[in-house]
Scaffold this motif. Structure first.
Motif, PDB file in Angstrom:
ATOM      1  N   GLU A  13       0.836  -1.208   0.000  1.00  0.00           N
ATOM      2  CA  GLU A  13       0.000   0.000   0.000  1.00  0.00           C
ATOM      3  C   GLU A  13       0.869   1.255   0.000  1.00  0.00           C
ATOM      4  O   GLU A  13       1.975   1.261   0.524  1.00  0.00           O
ATOM      5  CB  GLU A  13      -0.926   0.013   1.215  1.00  0.00           C
ATOM      6  CG  GLU A  13      -2.043  -0.987   1.119  1.00  0.00           C
ATOM      7  CD  GLU A  13      -3.086  -0.782   2.192  1.00  0.00           C
ATOM      8  OE1 GLU A  13      -4.207  -0.378   1.843  1.00  0.00           O
ATOM      9  OE2 GLU A  13      -2.772  -1.010   3.367  1.00  0.00           O
ATOM     10  N   GLY A  14       0.327   2.318  -0.593  1.00  0.00           N
ATOM     11  CA  GLY A  14       0.994   3.608  -0.538  1.00  0.00           C
ATOM     12  C   GLY A  14       1.551   4.072  -1.865  1.00  0.00           C
ATOM     13  O   GLY A  14       1.355   3.459  -2.916  1.00  0.00           O
ATOM     14  N   LEU A  15       2.284   5.162  -1.794  1.00  0.00           N
ATOM     15  CA  LEU A  15       2.835   5.847  -2.963  1.00  0.00           C
ATOM     16  C   LEU A  15       4.118   5.174  -3.440  1.00  0.00           C
ATOM     17  O   LEU A  15       4.905   4.674  -2.634  1.00  0.00           O
ATOM     18  CB  LEU A  15       3.115   7.307  -2.597  1.00  0.00           C
ATOM     19  CG  LEU A  15       3.658   8.218  -3.684  1.00  0.00           C
ATOM     20  CD1 LEU A  15       2.596   8.485  -4.735  1.00  0.00           C
ATOM     21  CD2 LEU A  15       4.147   9.525  -3.080  1.00  0.00           C
ATOM     22  N   TYR A  16       4.338   5.174  -4.761  1.00  0.00           N
ATOM     23  CA  TYR A  16       5.580   4.643  -5.326  1.00  0.00           C
ATOM     24  C   TYR A  16       5.948   5.428  -6.580  1.00  0.00           C
ATOM     25  O   TYR A  16       5.111   6.048  -7.230  1.00  0.00           O
ATOM     26  CB  TYR A  16       5.454   3.147  -5.658  1.00  0.00           C
ATOM     27  CG  TYR A  16       4.403   2.828  -6.685  1.00  0.00           C
ATOM     28  CD1 TYR A  16       4.703   2.840  -8.055  1.00  0.00           C
ATOM     29  CD2 TYR A  16       3.106   2.523  -6.312  1.00  0.00           C
ATOM     30  CE1 TYR A  16       3.738   2.549  -9.004  1.00  0.00           C
ATOM     31  CE2 TYR A  16       2.132   2.231  -7.253  1.00  0.00           C
ATOM     32  CZ  TYR A  16       2.459   2.245  -8.593  1.00  0.00           C
ATOM     33  OH  TYR A  16       1.491   1.970  -9.531  1.00  0.00           O
ATOM     34  N   GLY A  55       2.558   6.205  -8.864  1.00  0.00           N
ATOM     35  CA  GLY A  55       1.226   5.688  -8.563  1.00  0.00           C
ATOM     36  C   GLY A  55       1.003   5.497  -7.081  1.00  0.00           C
ATOM     37  O   GLY A  55       1.884   5.770  -6.250  1.00  0.00           O
ATOM     38  N   VAL A  56      -0.185   5.002  -6.770  1.00  0.00           N
ATOM     39  CA  VAL A  56      -0.544   4.717  -5.382  1.00  0.00           C
ATOM     40  C   VAL A  56      -1.396   3.452  -5.368  1.00  0.00           C
ATOM     41  O   VAL A  56      -2.217   3.242  -6.262  1.00  0.00           O
ATOM     42  CB  VAL A  56      -1.281   5.913  -4.729  1.00  0.00           C
ATOM     43  CG1 VAL A  56      -2.586   6.218  -5.437  1.00  0.00           C
ATOM     44  CG2 VAL A  56      -1.502   5.688  -3.245  1.00  0.00           C
ATOM     45  N   ASN A  57      -1.155   2.598  -4.367  1.00  0.00           N
ATOM     46  CA  ASN A  57      -1.870   1.338  -4.220  1.00  0.00           C
ATOM     47  C   ASN A  57      -2.727   1.342  -2.957  1.00  0.00           C
ATOM     48  O   ASN A  57      -2.359   1.952  -1.955  1.00  0.00           O
ATOM     49  CB  ASN A  57      -0.890   0.158  -4.121  1.00  0.00           C
ATOM     50  CG  ASN A  57      -0.151  -0.107  -5.404  1.00  0.00           C
ATOM     51  OD1 ASN A  57      -0.682   0.089  -6.484  1.00  0.00           O
ATOM     52  ND2 ASN A  57       1.080  -0.569  -5.294  1.00  0.00           N
ATOM     53  N   PHE A  58      -3.824   0.600  -3.017  1.00  0.00           N
ATOM     54  CA  PHE A  58      -4.705   0.385  -1.867  1.00  0.00           C
ATOM     55  C   PHE A  58      -5.036  -1.094  -1.791  1.00  0.00           C
ATOM     56  O   PHE A  58      -5.187  -1.754  -2.819  1.00  0.00           O
ATOM     57  CB  PHE A  58      -6.008   1.175  -2.018  1.00  0.00           C
ATOM     58  CG  PHE A  58      -5.813   2.636  -2.318  1.00  0.00           C
ATOM     59  CD1 PHE A  58      -5.611   3.550  -1.291  1.00  0.00           C
ATOM     60  CD2 PHE A  58      -5.812   3.098  -3.626  1.00  0.00           C
ATOM     61  CE1 PHE A  58      -5.422   4.888  -1.568  1.00  0.00           C
ATOM     62  CE2 PHE A  58      -5.628   4.438  -3.911  1.00  0.00           C
ATOM     63  CZ  PHE A  58      -5.431   5.334  -2.875  1.00  0.00           C
ATOM     64  N   GLY A  81      -5.143   0.132  -7.649  1.00  0.00           N
ATOM     65  CA  GLY A  81      -4.187   1.219  -7.752  1.00  0.00           C
ATOM     66  C   GLY A  81      -4.478   2.151  -8.907  1.00  0.00           C
ATOM     67  O   GLY A  81      -5.213   1.810  -9.840  1.00  0.00           O
ATOM     68  N   GLU A 133      -2.219   4.819 -11.483  1.00  0.00           N
ATOM     69  CA  GLU A 133      -0.840   5.056 -11.905  1.00  0.00           C
ATOM     70  C   GLU A 133      -0.812   5.963 -13.127  1.00  0.00           C
ATOM     71  O   GLU A 133      -1.679   5.877 -13.992  1.00  0.00           O
ATOM     72  CB  GLU A 133      -0.184   3.714 -12.232  1.00  0.00           C
ATOM     73  CG  GLU A 133       1.258   3.801 -12.666  1.00  0.00           C
ATOM     74  CD  GLU A 133       1.843   2.425 -12.913  1.00  0.00           C
ATOM     75  OE1 GLU A 133       2.343   1.812 -11.960  1.00  0.00           O
ATOM     76  OE2 GLU A 133       1.772   1.967 -14.073  1.00  0.00           O
ATOM     77  N   HIS A 165       8.982   2.257  -3.118  1.00  0.00           N
ATOM     78  CA  HIS A 165       7.728   2.417  -2.401  1.00  0.00           C
ATOM     79  C   HIS A 165       7.975   3.199  -1.105  1.00  0.00           C
ATOM     80  O   HIS A 165       8.830   2.812  -0.302  1.00  0.00           O
ATOM     81  CB  HIS A 165       7.113   1.056  -2.080  1.00  0.00           C
ATOM     82  CG  HIS A 165       6.706   0.298  -3.302  1.00  0.00           C
ATOM     83  ND1 HIS A 165       5.385   0.083  -3.635  1.00  0.00           N
ATOM     84  CD2 HIS A 165       7.449  -0.278  -4.282  1.00  0.00           C
ATOM     85  CE1 HIS A 165       5.324  -0.599  -4.763  1.00  0.00           C
ATOM     86  NE2 HIS A 165       6.555  -0.833  -5.187  1.00  0.00           N
TER      87      HIS A 165
END
Length: 198
Positions: A43-46, A80-83, A92, A94, A197
């Motif tokens: 999870e989070g920003l990358y 991008g960002v993932n959840f 996500g 991106e 990440h």
């Protein structure tokens, strides 16, 4: 009689003291907790960079006119960002920017910019498989030469440290132009990348 009572009293006191000392030798303990390292936090920003190749067929695609099929080099970046709404499902968003070139001068240098949605599954703590869909634009040297694009594909991503992943991805691409013969996929792009990440 007094001596007997005194001896019995001293003996009883000695037994009680010995019992108390023996009780002190039994130290109640609780087991030490066993800590296992947590899996990679997807999870989070990358952010990341990628390289690869793009195979463009003979049909009109983006800012490339119809003609001879060829392969172009690709270098680009992504953020991008993932959840993870429910384990193991990952969602996500991106944004990617790629620059393509061809040393045979079959095409002018082009830029491709996409906004993508990703949906995948964390199959192990350090491995992710995903599908991707996105829309974007292709631009050439001429700013007026801009065409809308779409892409569908997928990839796999592996954690190599607690903050870095490597990814392989393949997408089929097409444009929203209806010039000439227009297949759904007019281009294929394959990339590998390294991502950090936060």
């Amino acid at each position: 009689m007094f001596v007997r009572s005194l001896v019995l009293g001293v003996s009883a006191a000695a037994l009680m003291v010995g019992g108390a000392q023996a009780a002190d030798l039994i130290i109640p303990t609780t087991p030490e907790p066993i800590y296992t390292p947590a899996g990679f936090d997807w999870e989070g920003l990358y952010v990341g960079a990628r390289v690869g190749g793009q195979f463009i067929g003979t049909q009109d695609y983006g800012v490339v006119g119809a003609g001879t099929a060829f392969t172009a080099g690709v270098v680009g970046a992504a953020v991008g960002v993932n959840f993870i709404p429910v384990d193991p499902i990952l969602l996500g968003v991106e944004v990617t920017a790629d620059y393509g070139w061809n040393n045979a001068s079959l095409v002018q240098p082009t830029g491709e910019f996409f906004a993508n949605l990703r949906a995948g599954a964390v199959v192990t703590d350090s491995a992710l498989v995903y599908a991707l869909a996105g829309v974007g634009v292709a631009t050439g040297n001429n700013a007026a030469n801009t065409v809308g694009l779409y892409q569908l594909g997928g990839g796999v991503e592996f954690a190599v440290t607690d903050a870095i992943t490597v990814r392989g991805e393949v997408v089929g691409q097409g444009d929203f132009s209806s010039v000439g013969t227009d297949s759904f996929f007019e281009s294929t792009k394959a990339t590998v990348g390294v991502f950090y990440h936060f």
